[in-house]
Design a protein around this motif. Structure first.
Motif, PDB file in Angstrom:
ATOM      1  N   LYS A 287       0.857  -1.181   0.000  1.00  0.00           N
ATOM      2  CA  LYS A 287       0.000   0.000   0.000  1.00  0.00           C
ATOM      3  C   LYS A 287       0.894   1.232   0.000  1.00  0.00           C
ATOM      4  N   PRO A 288       0.710   2.156  -0.938  1.00  0.00           N
ATOM      5  CA  PRO A 288       1.584   3.333  -1.015  1.00  0.00           C
ATOM      6  C   PRO A 288       1.171   4.416  -0.022  1.00  0.00           C
ATOM      7  N   TYR A 295       4.809  -0.769   4.873  1.00  0.00           N
ATOM      8  CA  TYR A 295       4.010  -1.528   3.910  1.00  0.00           C
ATOM      9  C   TYR A 295       4.874  -2.304   2.914  1.00  0.00           C
ATOM     10  N   GLU A 296       6.193  -2.430   3.188  1.00  0.00           N
ATOM     11  CA  GLU A 296       7.048  -3.112   2.226  1.00  0.00           C
ATOM     12  C   GLU A 296       6.802  -4.618   2.230  1.00  0.00           C
ATOM     13  N   ALA A 375       3.096  10.075   0.052  1.00  0.00           N
ATOM     14  CA  ALA A 375       3.819   9.185  -0.855  1.00  0.00           C
ATOM     15  C   ALA A 375       3.537   9.637  -2.283  1.00  0.00           C
ATOM     16  N   TYR A 376       4.588   9.670  -3.106  1.00  0.00           N
ATOM     17  CA  TYR A 376       4.453  10.120  -4.491  1.00  0.00           C
ATOM     18  C   TYR A 376       4.941   9.024  -5.435  1.00  0.00           C
ATOM     19  N   PRO A 377       4.208   8.782  -6.528  1.00  0.00           N
ATOM     20  CA  PRO A 377       4.680   7.827  -7.534  1.00  0.00           C
ATOM     21  C   PRO A 377       5.571   8.527  -8.551  1.00  0.00           C
ATOM     22  N   LEU A 378       6.565   7.785  -9.059  1.00  0.00           N
ATOM     23  CA  LEU A 378       7.427   8.310 -10.114  1.00  0.00           C
ATOM     24  C   LEU A 378       7.609   7.234 -11.170  1.00  0.00           C
TER      25      LEU A 378
END
Length: 434
Positions: A287-288, A295-296, A375-378
């Motif tokens: 979960k991000p 959550y890893e 949390a940011y997605p890249l």
């Protein structure tokens, strides 16, 4: 070559409550050079001790490790009196003398006025072999291969860097120059010896000879330093990395190391390679959310090398690819691009970027990072093809504050989608504040 970590060393020198410093990093990333440069620039004297090259000095640590006694004997060895705050003491290859490592505790408690920096290849491994380590009594910094920003500095682009670091992300006038430097960086990487070879010869094939020597030296270290029961497994894992990254889904698969391989057989091997600084691991998150570490998924991860140039050589990709437009960014399933992005993100430990995300279907976001609040997605795109279906899936499911994409396209913010050029990733912390 300027190493930006020297700024952190200067902060360490001047702060209150300073403890002895351990400079971590893989072999051949320039730890000794950096510490000697730091000493020459910031201290009146350097007392340099290499425990691997000079066995006689090792006897100083066989008796009492009282700081007063050690300083007295080191002064005799050095030929000059070691002065608090004026002399930098460098313990190189410190893992060769565990009692020297243990003595740091007593310098912290009884003689903090002495400035001590340690470096040592394979130091992380030594810490797992029963060494009496001074937990809480030392500080750490990690030196990595030259970043792209440092590569630009080495190639005389200080004015261009200052322009960007002052917040000027409109670099359209310099795009071609930056892309050419980035292509060179993908071929040369950031190992200091490889970069120096390029500066001296401007010959990619001479650079590749240096890179091959580095890879041979690392493989030689397996036999010299690794536990005997791990040596063969380390070679299998090491040699499997290019094929692991050549897949569309770059998740590490034990079966690609050796037929029938299982996690329990190879986890110690992966840990050894990680501790020596030779590989980098990023983990999937279930979960991000913040904190990402909570959550890893420890069963799902990707393995990269320490350096993009070394990965190119191990993958067999010829330097000739340099002349073929943007092909180097796209070859090898974009693995070199992801390797590069990971290296750049790792320069900002405050962003905690050792993670990626996958959906229950086929969507995958290459990297996640966090500023502590969100949390940011890249998504790492190789070249100008920027269709990012996975970002759309992620956005629909989690609605983040911002979505990030890195590609060869210019900097642009369109709603909450931010495109950062690959060659400006070093400006990511500044982008977060805009």
């Amino acid at each position: 070559m300027k190493r930006l970590l020297i700024e952190e060393l200067i902060l360490w020198k001047n702060k209150q409550g300073r403890k002895p410093l351990i400079l971590q990093g893989a072999r051949q990333v320039g730890k000794t050079w950096l510490l000697k440069t730091f000493g020459a620039e910031c201290f009146e004297e350097i007392c340099y001790i290499n425990f691997e090259q000079n066995n006689s000095v090792n006897h100083i640590f066989e008796g009492s490790i009282n700081p007063e006694r050690i300083i007295e004997q080191l002064s005799v060895f050095h030929g000059k009196r070691i002065q608090p705050e004026k002399t930098l003491i460098i313990f190189d290859e410190v893992q060769e003398v565990p009692r020297a490592l243990t003595s740091l505790k007593y310098f912290t408690e009884e003689a903090p006025e002495y400035a001590i920096c340690c470096a040592g290849s394979l130091l992380g491994v030594a810490l797992h072999q029963g060494t009496s380590f001074p937990v809480g009594k030392v500080e750490f910094l990690t030196l990595q291969p030259l970043s792209f920003r440092e590569f630009l500095l080495a190639n005389g682009e200080e004015l261009l860097l200052n322009y960007v670091m002052n917040g000027n992300l409109d670099t359209n006038a310099f795009t071609e120059k930056l892309q050419e430097h980035l292509k060179r960086y993908f071929i040369i990487g950031g190992m200091p010896a490889a970069v120096q070879s390029w500066l001296d010869t401007q010959d990619f094939f001479e650079v590749e000879k240096i890179q091959e020597q580095l890879l041979s030296a690392y493989e030689g270290d397996f036999s010299k330093h690794a536990p005997s029961n791990l040596i063969a497994k380390i070679r299998y894992v090491w040699q499997s990395i290019p094929s692991q990254l050549a897949k569309e889904n770059k998740k590490f698969v034990y079966g690609m190391v050796r037929e029938g391989a299982r996690a329990r057989e190879y986890e110690d091997t992966l840990m050894w390679l990680h501790d020596t600084g030779l590989i980098r691991r990023i983990y999937r998150v279930r979960k991000p959310d913040v904190p990402l570490k909570a959550y890893e998924d420890l069963q799902s991860f990707k393995v990269f090398l320490l350096d993009v140039g070394l990965l190119r050589v191990m993958s067999g990709l010829s330097p000739k690819v340099f002349i073929e437009g943007s092909r180097i960014f796209e070859e090898f399933k974009g693995a070199l691009t992801e390797q590069y992005v990971l290296q750049e993100l790792s320069l900002f430990p405050q962003l905690n970027a050792n993670y990626y995300w996958t959906s229950d279907a086929n969507a995958e976001v290459d990297f996640l990072f966090s500023d502590g609040l969100y949390a940011y997605p890249l998504e790492a795109k190789a070249g100008n093809n920027v269709h990012a279906k996975s970002l759309k899936v992620y956005d629909k499911e989690y609605n983040p504050q911002l979505l990030f994409r890195t590609s060869l396209l210019p900097y642009e913010k369109n709603g909450k989608l931010v495109n950062i050029p690959l060659y400006l990733l070093f400006a990511l912390p500044k982008v977060l504040t805009l």
